[in-house]
Structures are given as C-alpha cells and as structure tokens.
Motif scaffolding. Structure first.
Motif, PDB file in Angstrom:
ATOM      1  N   GLN A 137     -25.416  15.468 -10.491  1.00 61.21           N
ATOM      2  CA  GLN A 137     -26.560  15.696 -11.173  1.00 61.21           C
ATOM      3  C   GLN A 137     -27.694  15.734 -10.235  1.00 61.21           C
ATOM      4  O   GLN A 137     -28.839  16.560 -10.441  1.00 61.21           O
ATOM      5  CB  GLN A 137     -26.921  14.812 -12.381  1.00 61.21           C
ATOM      6  CG  GLN A 137     -25.753  14.948 -13.235  1.00 61.21           C
ATOM      7  CD  GLN A 137     -26.135  14.062 -14.527  1.00 61.21           C
ATOM      8  OE1 GLN A 137     -26.546  12.921 -14.463  1.00 61.21           O
ATOM      9  NE2 GLN A 137     -25.516  14.300 -15.733  1.00 61.21           N
ATOM     10  N   ARG A 158     -15.798  17.119 -18.274  1.00 62.68           N
ATOM     11  CA  ARG A 158     -16.984  16.537 -17.944  1.00 62.68           C
ATOM     12  C   ARG A 158     -17.620  16.945 -16.587  1.00 62.68           C
ATOM     13  O   ARG A 158     -18.723  17.191 -16.343  1.00 62.68           O
ATOM     14  CB  ARG A 158     -17.005  15.035 -18.233  1.00 62.68           C
ATOM     15  CG  ARG A 158     -18.521  14.435 -18.154  1.00 62.68           C
ATOM     16  CD  ARG A 158     -18.237  12.699 -18.276  1.00 62.68           C
ATOM     17  NE  ARG A 158     -19.731  12.145 -18.199  1.00 62.68           N
ATOM     18  CZ  ARG A 158     -19.904  10.775 -17.838  1.00 62.68           C
ATOM     19  NH1 ARG A 158     -18.663  10.045 -17.948  1.00 62.68           N
ATOM     20  NH2 ARG A 158     -20.924  10.219 -17.552  1.00 62.68           N
ATOM     21  N   GLU A 161     -18.349  20.730 -16.167  1.00 60.91           N
ATOM     22  CA  GLU A 161     -19.645  21.174 -16.878  1.00 60.91           C
ATOM     23  C   GLU A 161     -20.680  20.879 -15.833  1.00 60.91           C
ATOM     24  O   GLU A 161     -21.487  21.595 -15.600  1.00 60.91           O
ATOM     25  CB  GLU A 161     -19.680  20.219 -18.079  1.00 60.91           C
ATOM     26  CG  GLU A 161     -18.932  20.754 -19.544  1.00 60.91           C
ATOM     27  CD  GLU A 161     -18.757  19.892 -20.487  1.00 60.91           C
ATOM     28  OE1 GLU A 161     -19.766  19.160 -20.569  1.00 60.91           O
ATOM     29  OE2 GLU A 161     -18.194  20.102 -21.428  1.00 60.91           O
ATOM     30  N   GLU A 162     -20.721  19.584 -15.415  1.00 59.92           N
ATOM     31  CA  GLU A 162     -21.684  19.071 -14.471  1.00 59.92           C
ATOM     32  C   GLU A 162     -21.644  20.140 -13.072  1.00 59.92           C
ATOM     33  O   GLU A 162     -22.723  20.523 -12.648  1.00 59.92           O
ATOM     34  CB  GLU A 162     -21.759  17.870 -13.898  1.00 59.92           C
ATOM     35  CG  GLU A 162     -21.856  16.751 -15.062  1.00 59.92           C
ATOM     36  CD  GLU A 162     -23.256  16.706 -15.634  1.00 59.92           C
ATOM     37  OE1 GLU A 162     -24.277  17.399 -14.970  1.00 59.92           O
ATOM     38  OE2 GLU A 162     -23.320  16.629 -16.817  1.00 59.92           O
ATOM     39  N   VAL A 164     -20.673  23.238 -12.944  1.00 61.79           N
ATOM     40  CA  VAL A 164     -21.243  24.646 -13.376  1.00 61.79           C
ATOM     41  C   VAL A 164     -22.781  24.704 -13.546  1.00 61.79           C
ATOM     42  O   VAL A 164     -23.276  25.600 -13.053  1.00 61.79           O
ATOM     43  CB  VAL A 164     -20.712  24.986 -14.818  1.00 61.79           C
ATOM     44  CG1 VAL A 164     -21.118  26.173 -15.562  1.00 61.79           C
ATOM     45  CG2 VAL A 164     -19.220  25.183 -14.728  1.00 61.79           C
ATOM     46  N   LYS A 165     -23.345  23.645 -13.966  1.00 59.64           N
ATOM     47  CA  LYS A 165     -24.612  23.241 -14.188  1.00 59.64           C
ATOM     48  C   LYS A 165     -25.494  23.388 -12.837  1.00 59.64           C
ATOM     49  O   LYS A 165     -26.603  24.271 -12.450  1.00 59.64           O
ATOM     50  CB  LYS A 165     -25.068  22.085 -14.824  1.00 59.64           C
ATOM     51  CG  LYS A 165     -24.940  21.943 -16.328  1.00 59.64           C
ATOM     52  CD  LYS A 165     -25.180  20.686 -16.892  1.00 59.64           C
ATOM     53  CE  LYS A 165     -24.917  20.455 -18.250  1.00 59.64           C
ATOM     54  NZ  LYS A 165     -25.203  18.929 -18.907  1.00 59.64           N
ATOM     55  N   LYS A 166     -24.818  22.894 -11.794  1.00 58.58           N
ATOM     56  CA  LYS A 166     -25.496  22.723 -10.458  1.00 58.58           C
ATOM     57  C   LYS A 166     -25.261  24.135  -9.743  1.00 58.58           C
ATOM     58  O   LYS A 166     -26.121  24.360  -9.026  1.00 58.58           O
ATOM     59  CB  LYS A 166     -24.842  21.616  -9.598  1.00 58.58           C
ATOM     60  CG  LYS A 166     -25.051  20.377 -10.259  1.00 58.58           C
ATOM     61  CD  LYS A 166     -26.131  19.908 -10.724  1.00 58.58           C
ATOM     62  CE  LYS A 166     -27.409  19.898  -9.229  1.00 58.58           C
ATOM     63  NZ  LYS A 166     -28.564  19.212  -9.685  1.00 58.58           N
ATOM     64  N   LYS A 168     -25.119  26.892 -11.188  1.00 56.23           N
ATOM     65  CA  LYS A 168     -26.084  27.806 -11.966  1.00 56.23           C
ATOM     66  C   LYS A 168     -27.661  27.486 -11.245  1.00 56.23           C
ATOM     67  O   LYS A 168     -28.549  28.470 -11.024  1.00 56.23           O
ATOM     68  CB  LYS A 168     -26.394  27.466 -13.299  1.00 56.23           C
ATOM     69  CG  LYS A 168     -25.323  28.044 -14.279  1.00 56.23           C
ATOM     70  CD  LYS A 168     -25.676  27.667 -15.472  1.00 56.23           C
ATOM     71  CE  LYS A 168     -24.452  28.368 -16.551  1.00 56.23           C
ATOM     72  NZ  LYS A 168     -24.472  28.025 -18.202  1.00 56.23           N
ATOM     73  N   GLU A 169     -27.939  26.286 -10.629  1.00 54.71           N
ATOM     74  CA  GLU A 169     -29.182  26.007 -10.129  1.00 54.71           C
ATOM     75  C   GLU A 169     -29.340  26.489  -8.545  1.00 54.71           C
ATOM     76  O   GLU A 169     -29.973  26.413  -7.901  1.00 54.71           O
ATOM     77  CB  GLU A 169     -29.406  24.385 -10.115  1.00 54.71           C
ATOM     78  CG  GLU A 169     -29.483  23.943 -11.391  1.00 54.71           C
ATOM     79  CD  GLU A 169     -29.621  22.433 -11.386  1.00 54.71           C
ATOM     80  OE1 GLU A 169     -29.734  21.808 -10.413  1.00 54.71           O
ATOM     81  OE2 GLU A 169     -29.548  21.882 -12.413  1.00 54.71           O
TER      82      GLU A 169
END
Length: 483
Positions: A137, A158, A161-162, A164-166, A168-169
């Motif tokens: 994160q 889990r 998902e983290e 994927v979020k990173k 996207k950033e």
C-alpha cells in the motif's frame, strides 16, 4: 501365446527404459531409481517419467545463460561500492570461521556480501501478510513478486486487489508464479491486474502444469521486492493454507524474512533475471532502469547477508554447498528445520560426520505428511540419522514448513530450499545466508520454542514402528533421487 506377447512387451519396455534413462546425463542414484520405475511399472512408468523425469529442454536452459547476468553482477558491485565501499568485506565484516563460506558463494554464485542490513523475522502467516500488504500500500514506484504458489483464494484475492490498486496509481507491478505450484489458479485470475497495466506470467511461460507435462524444474523461489528498498524471502507462499486456514494442516509454522538494505538489490536482481527469461517480450532493461529498480539505500542494521540462488541451470548446487559448509564449520551445534529430509550422499555424510564428531545436530520435521512418498522417505532418513546421534524432532502443533539452518549462534540460513534432492538439483531456489549473532540468537529462541511443541524421536522409537510402516519407508527411500 499370451505369455509370449507379455514377454515381448516386457522386452520392448526394457529396451525403451534403457534408451530413455541413458540418453540424458544424470547421476548414478537417479539413473538407478528411474530404471527401477520404468522396469517394474511397464508402460505406467513412462507416464510417471513424462511428468517427473524429463529435463528442461536445452533451449529453455539456454535462456538462463543470460547476458543480463554479468551486467547485473557488475551493476550490483558498482552499487555496493557506491553505498558501502566494501573492498574488505571478506576480512572485516565476518568472523574468521565463516570467511570461507563467503568466498564459496562469491565463487559459485558470484554473489557479494551485503553489509549492515535490517532483518525482521516472521513465523506466523497473518502477521507476515499484514506487513506485506502494508508495504504494498505504501509502494510508490515498483512491486515485484515471485512465488511458487499464488492461489485463487481469500489471501490471494486480497494481495491481488492491492496490486491492482497500485497499478492503477502508476506503480510498475510484475508477478511471476509457478503453474504447478499454483495449480487450480487459472491464468485469467490475473486479468484485472493486466487490464490496468500490470504484468503477471507463469514462470518460463508455462501456462498449464498439465499441458507442460513436467513436475520437475519448478520455480520454488519466494521473492517480494517493493520500491527496490524492502524485500521478503523465506518459506511462505500466497495461499490460505499458509495462514492456517486449511483443516488438513491446521496451524502453519514457517519462517520468512523482511529485509531492508542493499541485500534487497540482490533479490531485485534475481527477480529481474527470472522475469527476463519468463516474458522475453516485455523484458526489464537493466541499463535504462537501474536507478529506478536499484535506488540508493541507507543501511541502518547490523546483519551481513549473502543472497544465494541455485537451480537446474547450474551443476554447482550452490545452496546445498552452503548447507554442507555450514554443517562442516559447526563446532558446538547445527540445528535444522525442513519439511522434507531427503539428503543426497554428500549432505548425509556431512550431517553424520558432524554428529559423530560431537556436534549437537538437531533436525525438526513435520508430524504429518503433505506428500505420502516424500514423507515416508523423510521418516526413513530421520531414522537412519538418529542412529548416529542426530536428535530428530517431530513438530506436533500443525505443519512445519520452515527451511532454517542455524550454526553456533553465529550464522543462519533462511529461504525456500528444503534439505532434499528436489531443492538441491531440480527446482529454482533462493536463500539468505546471514552472518549476525543477533539474528542467530532470535532464530535459536524460535527453535527452542518449537521444541516445546515437538516430540523427540530416538532410534529406539523408530525401531518400534510397525513392519508395514517400515516397509513403506524403505520402499519410498528407493525413489529418493526423483522425489
């Protein structure tokens, strides 16, 4: 007439068995083991050989003779000089008794000693993955992950998902997984990551373990590198069973390390080398990205580390040589934890010689099997070693999966390599060899605590086992070189 046909089938089977076994170079033990399988299991034995016996094609092994390898080594040495000025790393940072081990790894694996790292030890999956996800994160530039097992389950989702979020950033995310170790996990599981610019590929582009038809030569490494600053290495994989969520195994006891310092660069280098032979269409250019993937680091710890890799692309068996050297150097004690105990003759002789010389050798193994033949062979070797004074502990509080070697409270190894043929010769492995009395003391305390949840098995205890169990152990031992 029927007897004649059977005789012809057996004769043809024997001819093909000889051709199959001798057309590829292998050691004598493995050769005889395969002759037994192919001769005593006509036809069916060839199916087993197709999965377990075939070597990697030379074309694939050639990929590992990377030009990147030398470039990476020179980059790491340049980085080390820049950050550590370590021209005297052999003499001034490691006690005299272990300088030869440092030299061994520099010669066999071309890996330098990384100084003044900070290491945190994890033995519980929940604590480990909480920290991993926290680091993910906070990632700002890159996340590189390489695991034997990345399951499509609760913890797998889990972590995904983290990631994927990173991605996207704008964080660069790469994932390598082994198709056999992650069996049941479909390739499209990683589609959400790819759709946002991340990368995920099975090791050597082997998308299906079944279609690949090869059980050996798997990527058994467990590597995480975040921003080139924080690295993870050890025995845990990504899956619910490693967090004690599978009834079959119950509590899962493993050992993993979180490292900060220049040793992380060596983990990063190994990941990039593995990535570049896995996805040759999207290779990471070392020269263009060295500052990005190898940022300047500031050591704040006291642990000197060598990150050592081994695999079937080399005949040196570097990690096994390290284990043997540690055992030979032991003056007071050598304590080992491994879920599988199937040593080859050289490792077996080293353990026996140390035990007979008065060194306190202790080996901790699981009290339950995860692979029947492997477990029975493990029991066989445990019994044989107990005869020479080796203390064998069966861990009773669930399943122990830690791969730890601890010597004299001065040096320790933690990583992915088991004390068995498969880790020595057949799989791609990676270990951290640490020269630090503080870390060794922590691992010593962990081992002592594990002994409280274990049963000491003497040679007399083994000898009281049933004749049927002893037969299974002896029978399984015949196939040790190919287990």
């Amino acid at each position: 007439m029927l007897i004649t046909i059977l005789d012809i089938i057996v004769l043809i089977n024997e001819i093909f068995a000889l051709i199959t076994v001798f057309r590829e170079e292998r050691d004598i033990a493995a050769t005889w083991a395969w002759l037994l399988v192919l001769s005593f299991l006509p036809v069916f034995g060839f199916l087993i050989y197709a999965f377990v016996g075939r070597k990697l094609p030379k074309k694939r092994l050639f990929r590992f003779q990377y030009k990147d390898n030398k470039r990476m080594f020179h980059l790491l040495r340049k980085q080390a000089k820049l950050h550590n000025n370590p021209e005297k790393i052999n003499a001034d940072e490691v006690s005299y008794a272990y300088r030869t081990l440092v030299k061994l790894f520099k010669t066999s694996d071309v890996t330098d000693l990384s100084r003044r790292n900070h290491v945190k030890i994890f033995t519980e999956g929940n604590h480990l993955f909480d920290r991993i996800i926290d680091d993910i994160q906070k990632a700002s530039s890159s996340i590189n992950i390489e695991f034997y097992t990345f399951y499509d389950d609760q913890i797998g989702h889990r972590v995904l998902e983290e990631l994927v979020k990173k991605a996207k950033e704008g964080v660069k995310v790469h994932v390598i997984y082994d198709s056999w170790g992650s069996m049941g996990n479909k390739h499209h599981f990683f589609d959400p990551l790819k759709e946002v610019g991340g990368y995920a590929e099975p090791f050597l582009h082997t998308h299906s373990a079944v279609m690949d038809f090869r059980l050996n030569f798997r990527d058994h490494r467990k590597i995480i590198v975040i921003d080139g600053k924080y690295g993870y290495i050890g025995g845990f994989n990504i899956g619910d069973q490693y967090l004690g969520r599978k009834k079959k195994f119950g509590h899962w006891r493993d050992t993993h390390l979180r490292i900060s310092g220049s040793a992380v660069h060596h983990l990063q280098a190994q990941f990039i080398l593995d990535w570049n032979v896995t996805d040759m269409d999207h290779k990471i250019d070392v020269d263009e990205t060295k500052g990005f993937y190898f940022p300047q680091v500031y050591q704040e710890g006291s642990t000197n580390i060598q990150i050592v890799s081994s695999g079937p692309n080399s005949d040196l068996q570097q990690i096994k040589l390290g284990y043997i050297k540690m055992i030979q150097n032991a003056k007071n004690y050598c304590w080992i934890q491994s879920p599988y105990l199937i040593p080859d003759d050289s490792a077996l002789d080293a353990i026996r010689t140390a035990a007979m010389s008065g060194v306190d050798i202790r080996i901790m193994i699981p009290c339950m099997p995860d692979h029947p033949f492997v477990y029975r062979a493990t029991q066989y070797y445990a019994k044989q070693l107990s005869k020479y004074g080796v203390k064998i502990y069966f861990y009773d509080d669930g399943f122990i999966h830690a791969k730890t070697v601890l010597v004299d409270g001065k040096i320790a190894s933690v990583g992915s390599a088991n004390m068995d043929f498969r880790s020595f010769k057949l799989n791609f492995e990676i270990n951290a060899f640490m020269y630090d009395e503080g870390i060794a003391e922590q691992l010593h305390s962990i081992y002592v605590n594990d002994m409280r949840s274990s049963t000491l098995m003497t040679y007399q205890d083994f000898d009281k086992q049933s004749h049927w169990l002893k037969f299974k152990q002896v029978f399984s031992r015949l196939f040790s070189p190919i287990l």
